[in-house]
Design a protein around this motif. Structure first.
Motif, PDB file in Angstrom:
ATOM      1  N   TYR A   4     -12.417  17.855  -6.085  1.00 20.70           N
ATOM      2  CA  TYR A   4     -11.263  17.084  -6.551  1.00 20.70           C
ATOM      3  C   TYR A   4      -9.999  17.508  -5.814  1.00 20.70           C
ATOM      4  CZ  TYR A   4      -8.315  14.520  -9.827  1.00 20.70           C
ATOM      5  OH  TYR A   4      -7.425  13.635 -10.384  1.00 20.70           O
ATOM      6  N   ASP A   5      -9.849  18.802  -5.607  1.00 23.81           N
ATOM      7  CA  ASP A   5      -8.676  19.331  -4.914  1.00 23.81           C
ATOM      8  C   ASP A   5      -8.602  18.805  -3.486  1.00 23.81           C
ATOM      9  OD1 ASP A   5      -6.393  21.200  -4.606  1.00 23.81           O
ATOM     10  OD2 ASP A   5      -7.743  22.235  -3.236  1.00 23.81           O
ATOM     11  N   ILE A  54      -6.255  15.054   0.737  1.00 22.16           N
ATOM     12  CA  ILE A  54      -6.357  14.024   1.778  1.00 22.16           C
ATOM     13  C   ILE A  54      -5.579  12.772   1.386  1.00 22.16           C
ATOM     14  CG2 ILE A  54      -8.497  12.890   0.980  1.00 22.16           C
ATOM     15  CD1 ILE A  54      -9.304  12.784   3.983  1.00 22.16           C
ATOM     16  N   VAL A  55      -5.591  12.420   0.093  1.00 23.94           N
ATOM     17  CA  VAL A  55      -4.818  11.258  -0.357  1.00 23.94           C
ATOM     18  C   VAL A  55      -3.323  11.552  -0.255  1.00 23.94           C
ATOM     19  CG1 VAL A  55      -4.254   9.779  -2.325  1.00 23.94           C
ATOM     20  CG2 VAL A  55      -6.635  10.393  -1.865  1.00 23.94           C
ATOM     21  N   SER A  56      -2.919  12.738  -0.689  1.00 26.27           N
ATOM     22  CA  SER A  56      -1.505  13.108  -0.605  1.00 26.27           C
ATOM     23  C   SER A  56      -1.050  13.201   0.847  1.00 26.27           C
ATOM     24  CB  SER A  56      -1.267  14.448  -1.309  1.00 26.27           C
ATOM     25  OG  SER A  56      -1.571  14.357  -2.680  1.00 26.27           O
ATOM     26  N   GLY A  57      -1.912  13.774   1.702  1.00 25.78           N
ATOM     27  CA  GLY A  57      -1.576  13.867   3.119  1.00 25.78           C
ATOM     28  C   GLY A  57      -1.372  12.498   3.736  1.00 25.78           C
ATOM     29  N   THR A  58      -2.217  11.550   3.347  1.00 31.39           N
ATOM     30  CA  THR A  58      -2.093  10.180   3.844  1.00 31.39           C
ATOM     31  C   THR A  58      -0.793   9.545   3.364  1.00 31.39           C
ATOM     32  OG1 THR A  58      -4.502   9.925   3.844  1.00 31.39           O
ATOM     33  CG2 THR A  58      -3.186   7.907   3.899  1.00 31.39           C
ATOM     34  N   ALA A  59      -0.497   9.702   2.069  1.00 27.23           N
ATOM     35  CA  ALA A  59       0.719   9.114   1.502  1.00 27.23           C
ATOM     36  C   ALA A  59       1.973   9.696   2.149  1.00 27.23           C
ATOM     37  CB  ALA A  59       0.754   9.339  -0.012  1.00 27.23           C
ATOM     38  N   PHE A 104       0.810  -1.215   0.000  1.00 26.81           N
ATOM     39  CA  PHE A 104       0.000   0.000   0.000  1.00 26.81           C
ATOM     40  C   PHE A 104       0.847   1.270   0.000  1.00 26.81           C
ATOM     41  CE2 PHE A 104       0.243  -1.342   4.487  1.00 26.81           C
ATOM     42  CZ  PHE A 104       0.797  -0.208   5.070  1.00 26.81           C
ATOM     43  N   VAL A 105       2.133   1.164   0.350  1.00 25.89           N
ATOM     44  CA  VAL A 105       3.008   2.334   0.265  1.00 25.89           C
ATOM     45  C   VAL A 105       3.177   2.739  -1.198  1.00 25.89           C
ATOM     46  CG1 VAL A 105       5.334   3.215   0.675  1.00 25.89           C
ATOM     47  CG2 VAL A 105       4.228   1.757   2.390  1.00 25.89           C
ATOM     48  N   PHE A 106       3.484   1.764  -2.047  1.00 23.06           N
ATOM     49  CA  PHE A 106       3.637   2.032  -3.478  1.00 23.06           C
ATOM     50  C   PHE A 106       2.308   2.487  -4.082  1.00 23.06           C
ATOM     51  CE2 PHE A 106       6.516  -1.400  -2.213  1.00 23.06           C
ATOM     52  CZ  PHE A 106       7.736  -0.839  -2.544  1.00 23.06           C
ATOM     53  N   PHE A 107       1.231   1.855  -3.626  1.00 22.24           N
ATOM     54  CA  PHE A 107      -0.101   2.199  -4.131  1.00 22.24           C
ATOM     55  C   PHE A 107      -0.477   3.634  -3.788  1.00 22.24           C
ATOM     56  CE2 PHE A 107      -4.615   2.477  -2.723  1.00 22.24           C
ATOM     57  CZ  PHE A 107      -5.187   2.583  -3.980  1.00 22.24           C
ATOM     58  N   LEU A 108      -0.281   4.043  -2.534  1.00 23.11           N
ATOM     59  CA  LEU A 108      -0.647   5.397  -2.115  1.00 23.11           C
ATOM     60  C   LEU A 108       0.154   6.453  -2.865  1.00 23.11           C
ATOM     61  CD1 LEU A 108      -1.118   5.103   1.760  1.00 23.11           C
ATOM     62  CD2 LEU A 108      -2.845   5.800   0.080  1.00 23.11           C
ATOM     63  N   VAL A 109       1.451   6.193  -3.037  1.00 22.84           N
ATOM     64  CA  VAL A 109       2.291   7.147  -3.769  1.00 22.84           C
ATOM     65  C   VAL A 109       1.813   7.271  -5.212  1.00 22.84           C
ATOM     66  CG1 VAL A 109       4.614   7.574  -4.676  1.00 22.84           C
ATOM     67  CG2 VAL A 109       4.312   6.824  -2.302  1.00 22.84           C
ATOM     68  N   ALA A 110       1.570   6.125  -5.864  1.00 22.17           N
ATOM     69  CA  ALA A 110       1.120   6.146  -7.259  1.00 22.17           C
ATOM     70  C   ALA A 110      -0.260   6.792  -7.385  1.00 22.17           C
ATOM     71  CB  ALA A 110       1.090   4.725  -7.821  1.00 22.17           C
ATOM     72  N   LEU A 111      -1.157   6.485  -6.450  1.00 21.53           N
ATOM     73  CA  LEU A 111      -2.504   7.060  -6.485  1.00 21.53           C
ATOM     74  C   LEU A 111      -2.458   8.574  -6.320  1.00 21.53           C
ATOM     75  CD1 LEU A 111      -5.599   6.840  -6.459  1.00 21.53           C
ATOM     76  CD2 LEU A 111      -5.458   6.419  -3.980  1.00 21.53           C
ATOM     77  N   ALA A 112      -1.691   9.047  -5.335  1.00 20.25           N
ATOM     78  CA  ALA A 112      -1.595  10.490  -5.091  1.00 20.25           C
ATOM     79  C   ALA A 112      -1.036  11.218  -6.311  1.00 20.25           C
ATOM     80  CB  ALA A 112      -0.718  10.754  -3.868  1.00 20.25           C
ATOM     81  N   LEU A 113      -0.009  10.641  -6.927  1.00 16.90           N
ATOM     82  CA  LEU A 113       0.608  11.290  -8.085  1.00 16.90           C
ATOM     83  C   LEU A 113      -0.291  11.212  -9.315  1.00 16.90           C
ATOM     84  CD1 LEU A 113       4.274  10.120  -7.501  1.00 16.90           C
ATOM     85  CD2 LEU A 113       3.373  12.439  -7.262  1.00 16.90           C
ATOM     86  N   TRP A 114      -1.065  10.123  -9.444  1.00 19.93           N
ATOM     87  CA  TRP A 114      -2.016  10.058 -10.558  1.00 19.93           C
ATOM     88  C   TRP A 114      -3.108  11.110 -10.391  1.00 19.93           C
ATOM     89  CZ3 TRP A 114      -7.305   8.925 -10.180  1.00 19.93           C
ATOM     90  CH2 TRP A 114      -7.977   8.974 -11.416  1.00 19.93           C
ATOM     91  N   PHE A 144       5.352  12.511  15.537  1.00 20.22           N
ATOM     92  CA  PHE A 144       6.158  12.963  14.403  1.00 20.22           C
ATOM     93  C   PHE A 144       5.425  12.737  13.089  1.00 20.22           C
ATOM     94  CE2 PHE A 144       9.070  12.182  10.919  1.00 20.22           C
ATOM     95  CZ  PHE A 144       9.906  13.284  10.981  1.00 20.22           C
ATOM     96  N   THR A 145       4.717  11.621  12.981  1.00 18.59           N
ATOM     97  CA  THR A 145       3.980  11.305  11.755  1.00 18.59           C
ATOM     98  C   THR A 145       2.989  12.418  11.417  1.00 18.59           C
ATOM     99  OG1 THR A 145       4.186   8.923  12.126  1.00 18.59           O
ATOM    100  CG2 THR A 145       2.400   9.655  10.677  1.00 18.59           C
ATOM    101  N   ILE A 146       2.253  12.884  12.422  1.00 18.54           N
ATOM    102  CA  ILE A 146       1.273  13.957  12.201  1.00 18.54           C
ATOM    103  C   ILE A 146       1.979  15.262  11.848  1.00 18.54           C
ATOM    104  CG2 ILE A 146      -0.543  15.344  13.268  1.00 18.54           C
ATOM    105  CD1 ILE A 146      -1.231  12.916  14.991  1.00 18.54           C
ATOM    106  N   ILE A 147       3.022  15.602  12.608  1.00 16.44           N
ATOM    107  CA  ILE A 147       3.743  16.855  12.368  1.00 16.44           C
ATOM    108  C   ILE A 147       4.399  16.851  10.992  1.00 16.44           C
ATOM    109  CG2 ILE A 147       5.657  18.307  13.142  1.00 16.44           C
ATOM    110  CD1 ILE A 147       3.128  18.403  14.882  1.00 16.44           C
ATOM    111  N   PHE A 148       4.961  15.705  10.597  1.00 16.26           N
ATOM    112  CA  PHE A 148       5.608  15.602   9.286  1.00 16.26           C
ATOM    113  C   PHE A 148       4.588  15.821   8.172  1.00 16.26           C
ATOM    114  CE2 PHE A 148       7.078  13.202   5.576  1.00 16.26           C
ATOM    115  CZ  PHE A 148       8.358  13.715   5.427  1.00 16.26           C
ATOM    116  N   GLY A 149       3.426  15.173   8.299  1.00 14.12           N
ATOM    117  CA  GLY A 149       2.385  15.350   7.293  1.00 14.12           C
ATOM    118  C   GLY A 149       1.957  16.801   7.185  1.00 14.12           C
TER     119      GLY A 149
END
Length: 203
Positions: free
Chosen positions: A88-89, A94-99, A60-70, A127-132
């Motif tokens: 859409y924006d 939210i998808v990019s934030g998750t990825a 799902f790491v690869f999937f989220l990155v590919a989905l966000a960029l698509w 840290f995960t929240i702050i990084f996002g």
């Protein structure tokens, strides 16, 4: 990297990005084509890192990155940012934030291993929240600069109002919190060393 059926979802969205690049090329939209090619290149980075560092990242790491960029690619090339504004924006954020939060979660665990910091679970979650949020803020600054110096992107103005910017940040925060909560549940059944087991820093 472990092979699973889920990884084909990532391949699917990578193929869609490539098709968007071809569409832009045939229509003579070269700026959009360059954007799509750059996005496609970015989807390859997790695969390269996983292979070079011998990391078995979840599919799902690869999937989220590919989905966000698509989502971003289609927004520019297909005009979805304009056609389906503002929904859409917000989906994109939210998808990019998750990825990004997932990458931050994994990143801090690897830093913890190689720097021998012995970080506790709650620091990693925080840290995960702050990084996002930090990456979301950096993106909003980028949008402001694009609007200020170039009058907008391929899809028009990137920021329409203060409310728009704040909503974007809230959606990024929502995605980051979801990842953090999932991280809490994951840590209840696993140790962080399970993620870094067998990983190495390439020389």
């Amino acid at each position: 990297m472990e092979k699973s059926y889920g990884i084909y979802l990532a391949y699917f969205f990578m193929a869609l990005i490539a098709l968007n690049a071809l569409r832009a090329l045939f229509r003579g939209e070269y700026n959009a084509m360059v954007t799509a090619v750059l996005m496609l290149g970015m989807t390859v980075i997790p695969f390269v890192v996983a292979k070079r560092m011998n990391i078995n990242l979840p599919w799902f790491v690869f999937f989220l990155v590919a989905l966000a960029l698509w989502i971003h690619t289609a927004g520019y090339v297909q005009g979805y940012y304009t056609t389906f504004y503002p929904y859409y924006d917000k989906i994109a954020h939210i998808v990019s934030g998750t990825a990004v939060a997932v990458l931050g979660f994994l990143g801090v665990i690897f830093v913890d291993k190689y720097m021998k910091m012995n970080l506790n679970t709650w620091f990693i979650i925080f840290f995960t929240i702050i990084f996002g949020m930090a990456m979301g803020a950096a993106w909003e600054i980028y949008e402001f600069l694009v609007d200020f110096f170039f009058g907008g992107s391929l899809a028009g103005p990137m920021q329409n109002s203060l409310n728009d910017t704040m909503l974007d940040m809230m959606f990024v925060l929502a995605g980051s919190i979801v990842v953090a909560l999932l991280g809490v549940f994951w840590f209840k059944q696993h140790r962080k060393e399970e993620i870094t087991q067998g990983a190495r820093i390439p020389v």
